[in-house]
Design a protein around this motif. Structure first.
Motif, PDB file in Angstrom:
ATOM      1  N   ARG A   1      33.454  80.743  27.260  1.00 11.74           N
ATOM      2  CA  ARG A   1      33.283  79.601  26.355  1.00 11.74           C
ATOM      3  C   ARG A   1      31.887  79.029  26.463  1.00 11.74           C
ATOM      4  O   ARG A   1      31.270  78.655  25.465  1.00 11.74           O
ATOM      5  N   HIS A   2      31.361  78.957  27.673  1.00 15.58           N
ATOM      6  CA  HIS A   2      30.015  78.417  27.867  1.00 15.58           C
ATOM      7  C   HIS A   2      28.974  79.308  27.200  1.00 15.58           C
ATOM      8  O   HIS A   2      28.081  78.828  26.499  1.00 15.58           O
TER       9      HIS A   2
ATOM     10  N   SER B   1      29.369  79.144  23.331  1.00 11.60           N
ATOM     11  CA  SER B   1      28.871  77.857  22.834  1.00 11.60           C
ATOM     12  C   SER B   1      27.355  77.824  22.853  1.00 11.60           C
ATOM     13  O   SER B   1      26.712  77.352  21.911  1.00 11.60           O
TER      14      SER B   1
END
Length: 258
Positions: free
Chosen positions: A54-55, A58
């Motif tokens: 997710r990091h 993103s």
């Protein structure tokens, strides 16, 4: 006659069963604890993996990476995108994020949205839930989907417009409306594309050309039907129906395909 008999060690059969049962319980307990520890380790590993993914995703959405086309300079390359539907808008947004400064959209109609624009496919809506039809970096605004699962055409077009607005497509891209491309020819000597605009002598040149006109926008596919030359009525493609005004006075309509 008083000789003492040697003692023999005997074990009660019930005691043997008890010890075997206790040993089995300990083994089962150890296996259960080991499996539980392995499960917890697996959950922790998956959680860490999801957080890292997710990091990274993103960060990828927020930060442009290296220039995608190294052969051209972002400050001087002329980017032309034909069509301002979903693909055209996202292409323009991407070039804006990569800090290209000469970006042009050529749009045949008078608004963005492609098949979702106001004069196309009256009464159309999404075929599924709105959350399955959205950009990864732009969720649906709540006011467009309040109490609705499958938004209609007007809501989808507004969603596309807000997406373009958020990512500065209107402010940093030169959108030419009512501008239909007639031909696009590669000039090998000058290493560029030359596009002639329909119903004019205007020539637009591009170093990078993106065709985002959709599958059937310029050449609608109409099936061949035996003895079709005997039919005296009007034949239309669904993209030509518009808001339905053209069918207003038709007394008998046949639709081929669904």
């Amino acid at each position: 006659g008083n000789r003492k008999q040697p003692e023999t060690c005997t074990q009660h059969p019930h005691n043997t069963s008890y010890h075997m049962r206790r040993g089995g319980d300990h083994l089962s307990s150890n296996i259960t604890m080991a499996l539980l520890a392995l499960l917890l380790l697996l959950i922790a590993s998956l959680s860490l993996y999801v957080i890292v993914c997710r990091h990274r995703f993103s960060k990828l959405l927020r930060t442009p990476i290296q220039n995608p086309i190294d052969a051209f300079h972002r400050e001087s390359a002329r980017v032309v995108i034909v069509g301002s539907g979903i693909c055209g808008v996202t292409a323009a947004k991407t070039f804006v994020q990569y800090e290209y400064t000469h970006i042009t959209i050529l749009e045949a109609s008078n608004e963005i949205g492609g098949v979702w624009r106001s004069d196309q496919y009256e009464g159309a809506s999404l075929q599924g839930p709105y959350w399955m039809y959205q950009f990864a970096d732009f969720s649906w605004p709540r006011d467009l989907v309040k109490g609705i699962i499958s938004p209609g055409k007007a809501a989808v077009q507004e969603y596309i417009r807000r997406y373009a607005e958020k990512y500065n497509v209107f402010s940093k891209v030169d959108i030419k409306y009512q501008c239909r491309v007639k031909t696009a020819v590669r000039d090998t000597k000058r290493n560029c594309w030359r596009m002639q605009i329909d119903e004019s002598d205007e020539i637009i040149e591009a170093d990078i050309l993106i065709m985002a006109i959709g599958n059937n926008s310029s050449c609608p596919i109409i099936p061949r039907i035996p003895n079709e030359n005997k039919y005296q009525g009007q034949v239309l493609h669904s993209s030509e129906v518009g808001n339905g005004e053209i069918l207003k006075y038709a007394s008998n309509i046949a639709i081929v395909g669904g």
